[in-house]
Design a protein around this motif. Structure first.
Motif, PDB file in Angstrom:
ATOM      1  N   PHE A 146       0.827  -1.210   0.000  1.00  0.00           N
ATOM      2  CA  PHE A 146       0.000   0.000   0.000  1.00  0.00           C
ATOM      3  C   PHE A 146       0.860   1.259   0.000  1.00  0.00           C
ATOM      4  O   PHE A 146       0.502   2.275  -0.587  1.00  0.00           O
ATOM      5  CB  PHE A 146      -0.962   0.005   1.190  1.00  0.00           C
ATOM      6  CG  PHE A 146      -0.305  -0.275   2.512  1.00  0.00           C
ATOM      7  CD1 PHE A 146      -0.118  -1.572   2.947  1.00  0.00           C
ATOM      8  CD2 PHE A 146       0.095   0.760   3.327  1.00  0.00           C
ATOM      9  CE1 PHE A 146       0.478  -1.831   4.165  1.00  0.00           C
ATOM     10  CE2 PHE A 146       0.690   0.516   4.551  1.00  0.00           C
ATOM     11  CZ  PHE A 146       0.886  -0.793   4.966  1.00  0.00           C
ATOM     12  N   TRP A 147       2.020   1.136   0.616  1.00  0.00           N
ATOM     13  CA  TRP A 147       2.928   2.301   0.697  1.00  0.00           C
ATOM     14  C   TRP A 147       3.550   2.580  -0.669  1.00  0.00           C
ATOM     15  O   TRP A 147       3.613   3.728  -1.116  1.00  0.00           O
ATOM     16  CB  TRP A 147       4.003   2.009   1.735  1.00  0.00           C
ATOM     17  CG  TRP A 147       4.890   3.153   2.058  1.00  0.00           C
ATOM     18  CD1 TRP A 147       4.523   4.320   2.654  1.00  0.00           C
ATOM     19  CD2 TRP A 147       6.291   3.242   1.807  1.00  0.00           C
ATOM     20  NE1 TRP A 147       5.624   5.130   2.799  1.00  0.00           N
ATOM     21  CE2 TRP A 147       6.711   4.493   2.291  1.00  0.00           C
ATOM     22  CE3 TRP A 147       7.234   2.388   1.233  1.00  0.00           C
ATOM     23  CZ2 TRP A 147       8.045   4.911   2.213  1.00  0.00           C
ATOM     24  CZ3 TRP A 147       8.549   2.793   1.151  1.00  0.00           C
ATOM     25  CH2 TRP A 147       8.943   4.047   1.637  1.00  0.00           C
ATOM     26  N   ILE A 150       1.093   4.373  -2.773  1.00  0.00           N
ATOM     27  CA  ILE A 150       0.992   5.798  -2.456  1.00  0.00           C
ATOM     28  C   ILE A 150       2.158   6.572  -3.083  1.00  0.00           C
ATOM     29  O   ILE A 150       1.978   7.642  -3.674  1.00  0.00           O
ATOM     30  CB  ILE A 150       0.947   6.000  -0.922  1.00  0.00           C
ATOM     31  CG1 ILE A 150      -0.364   5.448  -0.366  1.00  0.00           C
ATOM     32  CG2 ILE A 150       1.097   7.466  -0.553  1.00  0.00           C
ATOM     33  CD1 ILE A 150      -0.449   5.443   1.145  1.00  0.00           C
ATOM     34  N   LEU A 151       3.367   5.997  -2.995  1.00  0.00           N
ATOM     35  CA  LEU A 151       4.549   6.661  -3.568  1.00  0.00           C
ATOM     36  C   LEU A 151       4.392   6.828  -5.081  1.00  0.00           C
ATOM     37  O   LEU A 151       4.665   7.900  -5.636  1.00  0.00           O
ATOM     38  CB  LEU A 151       5.821   5.859  -3.281  1.00  0.00           C
ATOM     39  CG  LEU A 151       6.333   5.810  -1.849  1.00  0.00           C
ATOM     40  CD1 LEU A 151       7.687   5.136  -1.806  1.00  0.00           C
ATOM     41  CD2 LEU A 151       6.425   7.208  -1.255  1.00  0.00           C
ATOM     42  N   LEU A 154       1.915   9.517  -5.897  1.00  0.00           N
ATOM     43  CA  LEU A 154       2.509  10.841  -5.693  1.00  0.00           C
ATOM     44  C   LEU A 154       3.383  11.219  -6.882  1.00  0.00           C
ATOM     45  O   LEU A 154       3.287  12.316  -7.428  1.00  0.00           O
ATOM     46  CB  LEU A 154       3.357  10.859  -4.421  1.00  0.00           C
ATOM     47  CG  LEU A 154       2.635  11.087  -3.097  1.00  0.00           C
ATOM     48  CD1 LEU A 154       3.582  10.919  -1.929  1.00  0.00           C
ATOM     49  CD2 LEU A 154       2.019  12.489  -3.075  1.00  0.00           C
ATOM     50  N   SER A 158       0.594  12.911  -9.160  1.00  0.00           N
ATOM     51  CA  SER A 158       0.579  14.264  -8.601  1.00  0.00           C
ATOM     52  C   SER A 158       1.722  15.133  -9.112  1.00  0.00           C
ATOM     53  O   SER A 158       1.529  16.310  -9.384  1.00  0.00           O
ATOM     54  CB  SER A 158       0.657  14.213  -7.082  1.00  0.00           C
ATOM     55  OG  SER A 158      -0.363  13.405  -6.584  1.00  0.00           O
ATOM     56  N   VAL A 279      -5.993   1.183  -2.261  1.00  0.00           N
ATOM     57  CA  VAL A 279      -5.200   2.380  -2.526  1.00  0.00           C
ATOM     58  C   VAL A 279      -5.612   3.033  -3.844  1.00  0.00           C
ATOM     59  O   VAL A 279      -5.734   4.256  -3.929  1.00  0.00           O
ATOM     60  CB  VAL A 279      -3.685   2.048  -2.552  1.00  0.00           C
ATOM     61  CG1 VAL A 279      -2.875   3.237  -3.022  1.00  0.00           C
ATOM     62  CG2 VAL A 279      -3.221   1.607  -1.178  1.00  0.00           C
TER      63      VAL A 279
ATOM     64  N   PHE B 234      -3.664  -0.746   8.201  1.00  0.00           N
ATOM     65  CA  PHE B 234      -3.892   0.201   7.108  1.00  0.00           C
ATOM     66  C   PHE B 234      -5.336   0.098   6.620  1.00  0.00           C
ATOM     67  O   PHE B 234      -5.978   1.099   6.309  1.00  0.00           O
ATOM     68  CB  PHE B 234      -2.934  -0.083   5.945  1.00  0.00           C
ATOM     69  CG  PHE B 234      -3.204   0.731   4.713  1.00  0.00           C
ATOM     70  CD1 PHE B 234      -2.874   2.074   4.674  1.00  0.00           C
ATOM     71  CD2 PHE B 234      -3.803   0.168   3.602  1.00  0.00           C
ATOM     72  CE1 PHE B 234      -3.131   2.842   3.550  1.00  0.00           C
ATOM     73  CE2 PHE B 234      -4.064   0.919   2.475  1.00  0.00           C
ATOM     74  CZ  PHE B 234      -3.725   2.260   2.443  1.00  0.00           C
ATOM     75  N   ARG B 254      -3.412   9.429   4.578  1.00  0.00           N
ATOM     76  CA  ARG B 254      -3.781   9.342   3.159  1.00  0.00           C
ATOM     77  C   ARG B 254      -4.713  10.460   2.713  1.00  0.00           C
ATOM     78  O   ARG B 254      -4.649  10.924   1.586  1.00  0.00           O
ATOM     79  CB  ARG B 254      -4.457   8.005   2.894  1.00  0.00           C
ATOM     80  CG  ARG B 254      -3.571   7.020   2.203  1.00  0.00           C
ATOM     81  CD  ARG B 254      -4.363   5.809   1.827  1.00  0.00           C
ATOM     82  NE  ARG B 254      -5.046   5.970   0.563  1.00  0.00           N
ATOM     83  CZ  ARG B 254      -6.150   5.312   0.236  1.00  0.00           C
ATOM     84  NH1 ARG B 254      -6.700   4.487   1.077  1.00  0.00           N
ATOM     85  NH2 ARG B 254      -6.710   5.496  -0.929  1.00  0.00           N
ATOM     86  N   PRO B 258      -2.274  14.870  -2.116  1.00  0.00           N
ATOM     87  CA  PRO B 258      -0.821  14.791  -2.226  1.00  0.00           C
ATOM     88  C   PRO B 258      -0.082  15.955  -1.557  1.00  0.00           C
ATOM     89  O   PRO B 258       1.139  15.885  -1.448  1.00  0.00           O
ATOM     90  CB  PRO B 258      -0.598  14.865  -3.732  1.00  0.00           C
ATOM     91  CG  PRO B 258      -1.743  15.669  -4.227  1.00  0.00           C
ATOM     92  CD  PRO B 258      -2.904  15.391  -3.325  1.00  0.00           C
TER      93      PRO B 258
END
Lengths: 333, 298
Positions: A146-147, A150-151, A154, A158, A279, B234, B254, B258
């Motif tokens: 999940f991490w 997210i990375l 980003l 993003s 996610v 999580f 979360r 961002p």
């Protein structure tokens, strides 16, 4: 082969699945904080709750509830979902293809990238290529799914605005199989294909990384083992070109061993899909399952778990069959 | 057993350990693993002393320092209520390591005796035990843990029960396979021949030979258990806020992505480093103790 191998294997699956269904069914029925009360909301009267419990058969003794559930299962009913108010089988039919597509895409990346990198690392043992893949493997295995998701969101959504952060794309193809990439190819729908490809890329990479690392390391050690075989020495002595030896003989033998782990990899990917789908807001069976767990939707929890159990067992069976077909020395006994 | 032969045995063991240590020293990655694990254990034990803002482990609120990016004052930045994320991450190490140790203790406490019984006594008992283990292994551990977690309220204890529930069969399978192999050795037969009971033989002859693979598996599994704990929290099925569990902290952060990138990403670094440390150390132990057993995917 059918009588000596396939039939016993299929028969062996029955007690396992039966045991799994009993285990999960009873677990799902001991949920605290009455799921019915939760579903009807705080306004519901005690009478309404009793009435609804009766309709769902929750007032029956547990063994009787189980036998009713199994009867329903035989006719393709997986029970009523408290959240969607539909039969769980319908919900699963809608969401399973999305999960399957994601897992298959991750599998393609894991094998398609992992095997070649493993081959390179194996024949360039202890050189910089090998060291680099070692570092990638270490990180890939230890990084929480999940991490990593997210990375990547980003970075690619993003910061660089290259890929969508969530969802399954804006343009959907005509439904045939429910796998958007396949459907858009079948219908020749180019915009839908690009949209689906762009949105599946990040979740599939996130899901695949740990398996990619494992397959890469395994292929590497298999290649190194093959290098030490007599036939390699003999071929080299005969003057067979190195590239031919690697591509034609070593790779084939090394890949056989890698294949046996694909069944396990499939299960691993299915399990981790639960994290990746959440996610990336991927509308699959896994995110449906997580919502079911949080919302105490007991029939949905049982349904999702059983479908995963069946898929996992069938994949392992399939891998054994392919392995036997690739390596005729294996006897089905 | 006479005193003389016991001394011989222990000197052989010392010699083996010494060789193993030389092997371990030659592999820099194992040393890295050892250092990481040592640091994480220190962080966990001394979190209240090491944390720059120990009071931030709880539900505190500091409106004067909400969502500060990482800096020297706040290495990992601050969260939505101004708590120091680095301090919370250190306390998270306590939770993760504690949970990992308890889960492994439960998993081994159930899994090892069952595997030993199945492997040594065999027959009907073995079929019963191993088929039961197969049921638990028929779905990925995370999915089974999710289904178990669904049956209880989301707390740290729930995660612990859920992971233990899906972990014991891996130990059963490892011990079963190894016990089957060791059983064929002559020293086991001699012990039986000298009139030792089944229990005595299993405990004194077979179990000691299983210690190395179990140590290797437990070290590698420590990383995977920590990862699964983080995954469950999580998903909202573990320790609830304001508990500083790593997975819970990532989930909380979360919603500020961002823009506030550090709140969700920094605790993940702790998971990555810790899991990597245990993996490296486990691989090092594998070389040190010269284990060839199939440890399983965990």
């Amino acid at each position: 082969m059918f009588r000596t191998f396939l039939l016993p294997r299929v028969l062996q699956m029955i007690p396992v699945l039966l045991g799994l269904s009993i285990l999960i069914f009873f677990l799902s029925r001991i949920m605290p904080g009455d799921p019915v009360r939760l579903a009807l909301g705080p306004e519901a009267t005690q009478e309404q709750i009793t009435q609804y419990r009766h309709e769902l058969g929750l007032d029956l003794p547990l063994p009787q509830q189980y036998s009713q559930y199994m009867k329903g299962l035989l006719t393709g009913h997986l029970g009523h979902s408290l959240r969607t108010n539909r039969d769980v089988s319908q919900d699963l039919a809608d969401s399973f293809p999305a999960t399957l597509e994601l897992v298959l895409a991750a599998m393609v990346i894991a094998v398609g990238v992992g095997v070649p990198l493993g081959v390179v690392a194996g024949i360039r043992k202890d050189k910089w290529e090998d060291q680099l893949t070692r570092v990638v493997a270490l990180g890939g295995i230890a990084m929480p799914r999940f991490w990593l998701g997210i990375l990547l969101q980003l970075l690619f959504a993003s910061v660089f605005h290259l890929l969508p952060a969530i969802g399954r794309g804006d343009i959907h193809p005509t439904q045939i199989t429910g796998l958007y990439l396949l459907d858009s190819l079948l219908t020749g729908d180019t915009p839908a294909f690009w949209s689906s490809l762009k949105s599946i890329l990040l979740p599939a990479i996130t899901l695949s990384l740990a398996s990619l690392a494992q397959i890469m390391r395994l292929t590497r050690s298999n290649m190194i083992e093959e290098t030490r075989r007599d036939y390699i020495l003999a071929s080299t002595a005969y003057g067979v070109p190195r590239l031919l030896i690697v591509a034609k003989y070593m790779l084939k033998n090394a890949f056989g061993t890698t294949l046996t782990t694909i069944g396990l990899t499939f299960g691993y990917l299915l399990g981790n899909a639960f994290l990746v789908e959440v996610v990336f807001a991927w509308p699959g069976m896994a995110s449906y399952g997580v919502e079911a767990v949080i919302g105490k939707d007991f029939n949905a929890v049982v349904g999702v778990t059983m479908v995963i159990g069946v898929t996992f067992l069938l994949t392992n069976l399939l891998v054994d069959l392919i392995y036997g077909w690739l390596d005729p020395r294996i006897k089905y006994s | 057993m006479s005193t003389a032969s016991r001394t011989d045995l222990s000197s052989v063991r010392n010699e083996e350990l010494r060789r193993g240590w030389t092997r371990l020293k030659r592999s820099p990655l194992s040393i890295v693993g050892l250092v990481i694990v040592a640091l994480v254990v220190l962080a966990a034990v001394f979190a209240p002393v090491l944390a720059p803002y120990p009071q931030d482990a709880g539900p505190g609120v500091h409106f004067d320092r909400v969502h500060k990016p990482p800096s020297l004052a706040h290495l990992f930045g601050t969260d939505d209520v101004g708590r120091d994320i680095f301090s919370r991450s250190l306390f998270g190490a306590r939770l993760s390591l504690g949970l990992g140790m308890i889960v492994l203790a439960i998993g081994m406490g159930i899994g090892i005796p069952l595997g030993l019984i199945a492997g040594y006594w065999g027959r009907g008992v073995a079929t019963l035990i191993m088929r039961t283990a197969d049921i638990f292994l028929a779905i990925p551990s995370l999915v089974l843990a999710l289904a178990v977690a669904a049956a209880f309220k989301p707390t740290l204890t729930t995660t612990m029960i859920a992971i233990s529930f899906s972990w014991w069969p891996w130990f059963t399978r490892l011990v079963y396979g190894e016990a089957l192999r060791i059983k064929e050795n002559q020293f086991v037969e001699s012990s039986r021949g000298l009139g030792a009971s089944s229990w005595r033989t299993a405990y004194h002859e077979i179990l000691p030979n299983l210690i190395s693979p179990i140590i290797v598996k437990a070290t590698l599994d420590m990383g995977f258990v920590i990862m699964m704990d983080a995954s469950l929290s999580f998903l909202g099925l573990g320790a609830q806020p304001p508990t500083p569990a790593w997975g819970t902290m990532i989930a909380e952060g979360r919603q500020y992505l961002p823009t506030i990138w550090w709140q969700a990403t920094m605790p993940g670094l702790m998971i990555l480093v810790t899991v990597m440390g245990f993996n490296l150390l486990g691989d090092g132990f594998r070389d040190l103790l010269d284990v060839h057993a199939d440890i399983g995917e965990g």
